[in-house]
Every structure is written in C-alpha cells, then in structure tokens.
Design a protein around this motif. Structure first.
Motif, PDB file in Angstrom:
ATOM      1  N   ALA A  89       0.751  -1.300  -0.013  1.00 37.94           N
ATOM      2  CA  ALA A  89      -0.026   0.002   0.017  1.00 37.94           C
ATOM      3  C   ALA A  89       0.916   1.292  -0.025  1.00 37.94           C
ATOM      4  N   GLU A  90       1.980   1.209   0.911  1.00 34.74           N
ATOM      5  CA  GLU A  90       2.816   2.520   0.720  1.00 34.74           C
ATOM      6  C   GLU A  90       3.452   2.552  -0.514  1.00 34.74           C
ATOM      7  N   ARG A  91       3.924   1.449  -1.050  1.00 32.87           N
ATOM      8  CA  ARG A  91       4.443   1.585  -2.567  1.00 32.87           C
ATOM      9  C   ARG A  91       3.374   1.967  -3.582  1.00 32.87           C
ATOM     10  N   ILE A  92       2.196   1.939  -3.382  1.00 32.52           N
ATOM     11  CA  ILE A  92       1.262   2.429  -4.365  1.00 32.52           C
ATOM     12  C   ILE A  92       1.067   4.001  -4.095  1.00 32.52           C
ATOM     13  N   GLN A  93       1.076   4.280  -2.890  1.00 34.44           N
ATOM     14  CA  GLN A  93       0.995   5.850  -2.737  1.00 34.44           C
ATOM     15  C   GLN A  93       2.320   6.500  -3.182  1.00 34.44           C
ATOM     16  N   ALA A  94       3.077   5.735  -3.027  1.00 35.44           N
ATOM     17  CA  ALA A  94       4.746   6.550  -3.461  1.00 35.44           C
ATOM     18  C   ALA A  94       4.777   6.843  -4.752  1.00 35.44           C
ATOM     19  N   ALA A  95       4.184   5.730  -5.558  1.00 35.59           N
ATOM     20  CA  ALA A  95       4.219   5.787  -7.128  1.00 35.59           C
ATOM     21  C   ALA A  95       3.054   6.267  -7.725  1.00 35.59           C
ATOM     22  N   GLN A  96       1.951   6.363  -7.306  1.00 42.38           N
ATOM     23  CA  GLN A  96       0.893   6.875  -8.096  1.00 42.38           C
ATOM     24  C   GLN A  96       0.452   8.238  -7.879  1.00 42.38           C
ATOM     25  N   GLY A  97       1.023   8.624  -6.634  1.00 45.18           N
ATOM     26  CA  GLY A  97       0.828   9.919  -6.262  1.00 45.18           C
ATOM     27  C   GLY A  97       1.429  10.938  -7.239  1.00 45.18           C
ATOM     28  N   PRO A  98       2.784  10.799  -7.290  1.00 43.71           N
ATOM     29  CA  PRO A  98       3.530  11.597  -8.241  1.00 43.71           C
ATOM     30  C   PRO A  98       2.957  11.390  -9.491  1.00 43.71           C
ATOM     31  N   GLU A  99       2.650  10.282 -10.081  1.00 41.02           N
ATOM     32  CA  GLU A  99       2.166  10.022 -11.384  1.00 41.02           C
ATOM     33  C   GLU A  99       0.839  10.662 -11.604  1.00 41.02           C
ATOM     34  N   ILE A 100      -0.191  11.028 -10.765  1.00 41.17           N
ATOM     35  CA  ILE A 100      -1.267  11.855 -10.680  1.00 41.17           C
ATOM     36  C   ILE A 100      -1.140  13.168 -11.021  1.00 41.17           C
ATOM     37  N   GLU A 101       0.085  13.586 -10.232  1.00 41.76           N
ATOM     38  CA  GLU A 101       0.709  14.876 -10.699  1.00 41.76           C
ATOM     39  C   GLU A 101       1.103  15.368 -11.997  1.00 41.76           C
ATOM     40  N   ARG A 102       1.957  14.368 -12.469  1.00 42.67           N
ATOM     41  CA  ARG A 102       2.428  14.477 -13.628  1.00 42.67           C
ATOM     42  C   ARG A 102       1.427  14.603 -14.975  1.00 42.67           C
ATOM     43  N   MET A 103       0.492  13.690 -14.536  1.00 43.90           N
ATOM     44  CA  MET A 103      -0.613  13.629 -15.604  1.00 43.90           C
ATOM     45  C   MET A 103      -1.500  14.892 -15.451  1.00 43.90           C
ATOM     46  N   GLN A 104      -1.685  15.409 -14.460  1.00 46.64           N
ATOM     47  CA  GLN A 104      -2.449  16.603 -14.205  1.00 46.64           C
ATOM     48  C   GLN A 104      -1.796  17.662 -15.035  1.00 46.64           C
TER      49      GLN A 104
END
Length: 200
Positions: A89-104
């Motif tokens: 779960a922590e790995r998913i947070q760490a990876a997908q949070g920044p990816e959301i910002e990139r896509m936005q």
C-alpha cells in the motif's frame, strides 16, 4: 472486439471534442495539421502533441490512480494489517501520487480541463464500486488486508488493460513511457499480491 474496446471507441469522439475545447473559429478540413490557426496560438501549440487517445488515457488514469491511493490510505489507517500488505500500500501511494501530478500537468499543458475531461470516465476497468470501498473501509485490519489485495489485483488489471490500449493508440512520448511503466510495475505487483493473498 471486447466490451472495453467498444467503450473506448465510443468515447473517442467525446475526448476529441474535449481536447479541442477552448479553440475558437471554424474547424478546418480533416486534413488540417496541428498548429494551424483555429484560435489561440498558445492553446494550439500546447495541444499539438496530444491525440484523443493520449487525452483519453490520462483522463481515465487520473481517477483510477486516485482511487488506488484512496484504497491504500484506508488500509494504512487500520491496525492489524499484515506488514507485507502495508508495504505494498505504501509503495502504491509513493508511485501513483506523483504520477497523478504528472498527468494533471500534461492536461494543463494540453489545455484540457481535468474536471470536464474526466466527466463520465471515472469508472473505467478495475474501478471499485461504492459498496467495494465501503466494505474495505468497514473491515477490521486483517480482513481489510486480504480484501485490499483482492480488490487491488482487479484494479491493477484494469490499469494494465488501459495502458496497453494507450501503447496501441497513443502518440505522446511521455504518455507512452508512463503506459509502459504502468504495465511493467503493476503486472509485477499483481503477481506479488496474488502470491501474498495465498499466504494470508
């Protein structure tokens, strides 16, 4: 042709319209090239590299990632969750949070309104229902850990399918790179979560 492919094809005209939202003037012939004067020069330049398939992938993947982060948040807030589940779960947070910002950021660069572009596209493949999310929220730690793994496998499978469609149809180099990264990372996590689920 599977259901998802038909849904993506059906959404293309909407995404194309969203991608052009904000352009002024009369649309040119089908053969017009990006950069022709259909309105604001800055907007035309910002959307020149984005195809409807690029925009569709990003506008669908943002809410998909947001839900994965929400699921991880729910599990990590509980006591009694297996440490191995918490680590995923922590790995998913760490990876997908920044990816959301990139896509936005890409949507901003392309001149696409994230709110309007994402309307009606939030429930792509693998998305959990409200009942699914409630079940995860209400479960005790140990049960939530097992449920998280089951749900996230389905969630990841949906993301991989969307990413594969992007590899087939998208054009933006950064979008293609992210799509391949989603496939690589989440395919590996699917195998890891399935194996872990069997041991709990």
């Amino acid at each position: 042709m599977n259901t998802r492919t038909r849904a993506l094809l059906a959404a293309l005209p909407l995404v194309a319209a969203l991608g052009l939202a904000g352009c002024t003037g009369t649309a040119g012939e089908a053969g017009d090239m990006p950069g022709m004067d259909h309105g604001s020069q800055a907007h035309t330049e910002s959307t020149a590299g984005a195809t409807p398939a690029d925009i569709m992938f990003v506008t669908m993947m943002i809410p998909h990632h947001e839900q994965a982060v929400e699921m991880a948040d729910i599990v990590l807030a509980k006591d009694g969750v297996d440490p191995r589940v918490a680590a995923i779960a922590e790995r998913i947070q760490a990876a997908q949070g920044p990816e959301i910002e990139r896509m936005q950021g890409w949507l901003e660069d392309w001149g696409v309104d994230p709110d309007s572009a994402g309307a009606g596209m939030a429930h792509g493949d693998g998305m959990m229902t409200e009942d699914d999310m409630s079940a995860l929220q209400e479960a005790d730690g140990a049960t939530a850990g097992r449920l998280f793994l089951e749900q996230m496998v389905v969630h990841h499978e949906g993301a991989v399918e969307m990413a594969q469609a992007a590899l087939d149809d998208a054009a933006d180099a950064e979008v293609l790179t992210l799509a391949q990264q989603v496939i690589d990372d989440q395919t590996a996590e699917i195998a890891e979560m399935r194996q872990l689920a069997e041991s709990l």
